[in-house]
Write a protein that holds these residues in place. Structure first.
Motif, short mmCIF file in Angstrom:
data_model
loop_
_atom_site.label_atom_id
_atom_site.label_comp_id
_atom_site.label_asym_id
_atom_site.label_seq_id
_atom_site.Cartn_x
_atom_site.Cartn_y
_atom_site.Cartn_z
N TRP A 58 0.81 -1.22 0.00
CA TRP A 58 0.00 0.00 0.00
C TRP A 58 0.85 1.27 0.00
CZ3 TRP A 58 -5.22 -0.14 -0.78
CH2 TRP A 58 -5.82 -1.40 -0.69
N SER A 59 2.12 1.17 0.20
CA SER A 59 2.98 2.36 0.19
C SER A 59 3.99 2.32 -0.96
CB SER A 59 3.72 2.48 1.53
OG SER A 59 4.52 1.34 1.77
N ILE A 60 3.69 1.56 -1.98
CA ILE A 60 4.65 1.38 -3.08
C ILE A 60 4.75 2.63 -3.95
CG2 ILE A 60 2.97 0.43 -4.71
CD1 ILE A 60 5.17 -1.55 -5.59
N ASN A 61 5.97 2.92 -4.37
CA ASN A 61 6.25 4.01 -5.32
C ASN A 61 7.47 3.58 -6.12
OD1 ASN A 61 6.89 6.30 -6.76
ND2 ASN A 61 7.38 7.56 -4.98
N THR A 62 7.23 3.02 -7.29
CA THR A 62 8.33 2.52 -8.12
C THR A 62 8.82 3.55 -9.12
OG1 THR A 62 6.78 1.62 -9.75
CG2 THR A 62 7.44 0.17 -7.94
N GLY A 63 8.16 4.73 -9.14
CA GLY A 63 8.56 5.77 -10.07
C GLY A 63 7.95 5.63 -11.45
N ASN A 64 6.94 4.75 -11.59
CA ASN A 64 6.31 4.55 -12.89
C ASN A 64 5.08 5.44 -13.10
OD1 ASN A 64 4.49 3.38 -11.16
ND2 ASN A 64 4.29 1.46 -12.27
N GLY A 65 4.82 6.34 -12.16
CA GLY A 65 3.67 7.24 -12.30
C GLY A 65 2.41 6.75 -11.63
N TYR A 66 2.48 5.57 -11.00
CA TYR A 66 1.34 5.00 -10.29
C TYR A 66 1.75 4.73 -8.85
CZ TYR A 66 -0.45 4.49 -15.00
OH TYR A 66 -0.84 4.75 -16.27
N TYR A 67 0.84 5.00 -7.92
CA TYR A 67 1.23 5.00 -6.52
C TYR A 67 0.25 4.23 -5.64
CZ TYR A 67 3.82 8.95 -8.44
OH TYR A 67 4.62 9.75 -9.20
N GLY A 68 0.79 3.66 -4.57
CA GLY A 68 -0.04 3.00 -3.57
C GLY A 68 -0.51 1.62 -3.99
N GLY A 69 -1.25 0.98 -3.08
CA GLY A 69 -1.69 -0.39 -3.31
C GLY A 69 -2.58 -0.56 -4.51
N LEU A 70 -3.38 0.47 -4.82
CA LEU A 70 -4.31 0.38 -5.95
C LEU A 70 -3.81 1.12 -7.17
CD1 LEU A 70 -7.58 0.75 -3.86
CD2 LEU A 70 -6.65 -1.34 -4.85
N GLN A 71 -2.54 1.52 -7.13
CA GLN A 71 -1.85 2.12 -8.28
C GLN A 71 -2.61 3.29 -8.90
OE1 GLN A 71 1.59 0.71 -9.78
NE2 GLN A 71 1.27 1.05 -7.59
N PHE A 72 -2.84 4.31 -8.08
CA PHE A 72 -3.47 5.53 -8.55
C PHE A 72 -2.47 6.37 -9.35
CE2 PHE A 72 -6.39 4.71 -5.05
CZ PHE A 72 -7.59 5.21 -5.51
N SER A 73 -2.93 6.94 -10.45
CA SER A 73 -2.16 8.02 -11.06
C SER A 73 -2.48 9.28 -10.27
CB SER A 73 -2.55 8.20 -12.53
OG SER A 73 -3.91 8.63 -12.62
N ASN A 74 -1.65 10.27 -10.35
CA ASN A 74 -1.90 11.50 -9.59
C ASN A 74 -3.21 12.17 -10.00
OD1 ASN A 74 0.32 11.42 -7.90
ND2 ASN A 74 1.64 12.54 -9.30
N SER A 75 -3.55 12.10 -11.29
CA SER A 75 -4.79 12.72 -11.74
C SER A 75 -6.01 11.98 -11.19
CB SER A 75 -4.83 12.77 -13.27
OG SER A 75 -4.70 11.46 -13.81
N SER A 76 -5.95 10.64 -11.17
CA SER A 76 -7.05 9.85 -10.63
C SER A 76 -7.17 10.07 -9.12
CB SER A 76 -6.82 8.36 -10.91
OG SER A 76 -6.87 8.11 -12.30
N TRP A 77 -6.04 10.16 -8.46
CA TRP A 77 -6.03 10.38 -7.01
C TRP A 77 -6.70 11.71 -6.67
CZ3 TRP A 77 -5.66 7.86 -2.67
CH2 TRP A 77 -5.26 8.49 -1.50
#
Length: 224
Positions: A58-77
């Protein structure tokens, strides 16, 4: 109005209607939002989706533009109101990410997640019971190491069973200083009263005190 990118990029019919409603006026958009408010899923379902999307991190950030456990993009977030919790999804708690996901589900439907099928994510269902209080960004304050306790030299009271010869050996000399040791005194207490430190007092009176600074006797005269 292209605010969604990446995995959360396919606007549902609800999003398209909302966009058109913005042209006609807010009165048209209100009923539409009410119609999508029932979209929700259980925590267990979101866990399955997260397991597929990010390995359940849930705290993942691989630098691919998607974040967190559900892989939100910043715009979706941001569109799902997540920024009220944290700037990015990976900086929010699991519960906060799920709360934002429920809103995104209401807006875009299950198609917002490539792993919707893995978790059997659907548009209808009871809302997840989550507590959105707290912050994943909060870090505990560094633990301060306490300074090692310094043993204060104390006046050692001789036990009644000690013979006089033993005590006379321990008591090297009564000294000829300007301060007479009293019962209850310690080198630290004497030093403090005279504006110095016990090590200095001990150094100046080692010939009187002997090899153990913890062992001083009433009646000894120390130079302070």
């Amino acid at each position: 109005m292209l605010i969604f990118k990446g995995k959360h990029r396919r606007p549902s019919k609800a999003v398209r209607v909302a966009t058109l409603a913005g042209v006609a006026g807010a009165a048209v958009a209100v009923p539409m939002m009410g119609a999508t408010s029932a979209s929700a899923a259980s925590v267990a379902t979101w866990d399955k989706v997260a397991q597929c999307e990010s390995g359940g991190n849930w705290s993942i950030n691989t630098g691919n533009g998607y974040y967190g456990g559900l892989q939100f993009s910043n715009s979706s977030w941001a569109a799902a109101g997540g920024t009220k919790y944290a700037p990015r999804a990976d900086l929010a708690t699991k519960s906060q990410q799920i709360a934002a996901a429920e809103k995104l589900l209401a807006i875009q439907g299950p198609g917002a997640w490539a792993c919707a099928g893995a978790g059997n994510l659907t548009s209808g269902g009871p809302a997840a019971d989550v507590d959105t209080s707290g912050s994943a960004q909060t870090k505990s304050a560094p633990k301060q190491e306490s300074a090692p306790k310094q043993e204060k030299p104390e006046v050692k009271k001789a036990a009644p069973s000690e013979d006089r010869a033993s005590r006379s050996t321990e008591r090297k000399s009564t000294g000829h200083g300007n301060y007479t040791v009293k019962a209850g005194d310690t080198l630290a207490k004497i030093a403090k009263a005279h504006g110095t430190d016990w090590k200095s007092v001990y150094k100046d009176n080692k010939s009187v005190i002997g090899g153990n600074p913890n062992l001083i006797f009433p009646g000894q005269q120390l130079t302070v």
